[in-house]
Design an enzyme around this catalytic site. Structure first.
Site, PDB file in Angstrom:
ATOM      1  N   HIS A 266       0.888  -1.075   0.215  1.00  0.00           N
ATOM      2  CA  HIS A 266      -0.063  -0.062  -0.122  1.00  0.00           C
ATOM      3  C   HIS A 266       0.890   1.221  -0.148  1.00  0.00           C
ATOM      4  CE1 HIS A 266      -3.367  -2.503   0.923  1.00  0.00           C
ATOM      5  NE2 HIS A 266      -4.247  -1.566   0.843  1.00  0.00           N
TER       6      HIS A 266
ATOM      7  N   LYS B  89      -9.260  -8.474   8.858  1.00  0.00           N
ATOM      8  CA  LYS B  89      -9.799  -8.926  10.264  1.00  0.00           C
ATOM      9  C   LYS B  89     -10.064  -7.577  11.028  1.00  0.00           C
ATOM     10  CE  LYS B  89      -5.618  -9.924  12.784  1.00  0.00           C
ATOM     11  NZ  LYS B  89      -4.865 -10.956  13.333  1.00  0.00           N
TER      12      LYS B  89
END
Lengths: 278, 170
Positions: free
Chosen positions: B38, B94
């Site tokens: 990212h 998550k």
């Protein structure tokens, strides 16, 4: 005086790293099965079933239980009657980690700012103690990043009540549950100093799941905190249910009249831990 | 309720029908990307695509990957405004995310799925094909193109503002 070659330490560490990655200890499996028997939330039950199935596949195929095969935390107790020969003990431990992690994920960067992967998962986080005797006990606790990031410590007031401590631990453990892959083990350190309280919380993890602290009052505190964490309803992966933690383990130490350090080290359900004695 | 079967890349109509808490089985193409990828920049057009926040273990016996499972999604929150703005359909991770990122899902009509953390040997069975797409030098953080079949997940945030984590307000 017993002489032990450090090569033996390398071999043992490598073996423990590999076994820990795919073989979930029986006490953790037992705790997950007990949780499944109690759990009423359909999602919670499904998640626990997935975890049990996952553990079964991992063991059968020797595949890592979790992709995060962790920071290799190594606890090593050396008997004072042991003479270590053949090299540097720290190099021997790291050589063992490097060998053991050949087929595991390499998750360690060389520098917190430069962040270049060391490509062999070294160095290990080593805690070395000298104890009576002529044996060496080695324990490997591969610690995932999720649980570590979701851990916390505080220097609370020495006049704080037991309820204040309970509230700090429960609030934290409930909030951390989804990121720390609940239901896992909540390791709690109370007392000591700024530097030792975190280690107390970590050492609290390396105990058979739900084996109580030998001090009765602390054992009661463990039970009380576990009950409250599970009463939160956060549940497996934080998606609701009765099982937010499998166990709460507390370790304590004497502390300064002005201080009351508290640390919470979160451990995920993939509580991988292996030990051996040389 | 039986899980909903969805094919990736996802289409608007697939996403519109999802509600927080729904179980899904995802099949088709998804890309792994975590922190380092990212930071360097997502190396594909995110429109309609699904990003899986994951870094697998190395594979054995000729397989590219071993075990694979979700990592904590909130670490990638700072990149979501841009990615959702460019049409990213979904991410899989998550744990809860920031309130701001939750709202972005409603604004851009995207969903956030959660998969069971630590069930990585089980999830690996759903991966039919894996290849390094970009950033191979990042090792476990490389961007992989995965072809999966019936990958199990739960809708955590839907396009209506629904949140499967609402029990523990973050």
């Amino acid at each position: 005086m017993r002489e032990i070659d450090v090569k033996k330490i390398t071999e043992t560490v490598a073996d423990l790293c590999i076994k820990a990655s795919y073989d979930l200890p029986q006490d953790v499996l037992d705790a997950l099965n007990e949780a499944l028997a109690r759990e009423t939330s359909p999602d919670g039950r499904e998640i626990i079933r997935e975890l049990l199935k996952n553990a079964e596949i991992a063991k059968k195929e020797k595949l890592p239980i979790c992709q995060d095969t962790g920071y290799a935390v190594v606890f090593i107790e050396i008997g004072q009657d042991v003479h270590l020969a053949g090299g540097d003990i720290h190099e021997a431990i790291n050589e063992g980690v490097s060998l053991g992690y050949k087929d595991l994920r390499k998750s360690i960067v060389n520098d917190p700012l430069l962040r270049k992967n060391t490509n062999d998962n070294t160095p290990a986080s080593v805690h070395l103690d000298i104890v009576p005797g002529d044996k060496i006990k080695i324990a490997v606790l591969p610690k995932g990043g999720g649980g570590e990031n979701a851990s916390a410590m505080a220097m609370i007031l020495p006049t704080a009540s037991k309820d204040d401590i309970i509230k700090y631990v429960v609030d934290h453990a409930v909030k951390a549950a989804p990121k720390a892959c609940a239901p896992g083990i909540v390791g709690v350190g109370i007392g000591g100093t700024f530097d030792t309280v975190g280690l107390l919380a970590k050492k609290a993890l390396v105990r058979q799941v739900n084996r109580r602290n030998s001090n009765h009052d602390i054992a009661e505190l463990e039970k009380d905190i576990l009950k409250r964490i599970n009463a939160s309803g956060a549940g497996p992966m934080g998606l609701g249910g009765l099982t937010t933690a499998l166990a709460v383990h507390i370790e304590t130490a004497p502390c300064h009249i002005a201080s009351l350090p508290v640390a919470v080290n979160m451990q995920c359900h993939a509580h991988r831990y292996k030990e051996a004695v040389i | 309720m039986d899980p909903k079967k969805l094919n990736m890349p996802l289409e608007g109509k697939d996403i519109a029908g999802l509600k927080a808490g729904d179980r899904v089985l995802l099949s088709g193409i998804m890309y792994t990307a975590r922190d380092a990828a990212h930071l360097r920049g997502i190396p594909f057009d995110p429109k309609g695509q699904v990003i899986f926040y994951a870094g697998p273990t190395p594979g054995k016996n000729g397989r590219l990957i071993g075990s694979i499972g979700p990592t904590t999604a909130s670490r990638m929150d700072p990149f979501m405004n841009e990615l959702l703005g460019k049409g990213l359909a979904a991410s899989i991770g998550k744990g809860p995310r920031s309130t701001e990122v939750k709202k972005l899902h409603k604004k851009h009509k995207a969903v956030y799925f959660v998969a069971t953390g630590g069930a990585a040997a089980l999830l690996a069975r759903t991966v039919k094909k894996a290849e390094v797409f970009e950033y191979g030098d990042l090792g476990p953080e490389a961007v992989l193109k995965l072809d999966v079949f019936d990958f199990p997940a739960i809708v955590a945030y839907d396009i209506h503002g629904g949140d499967a984590f609402e029990k523990i307000n973050n």
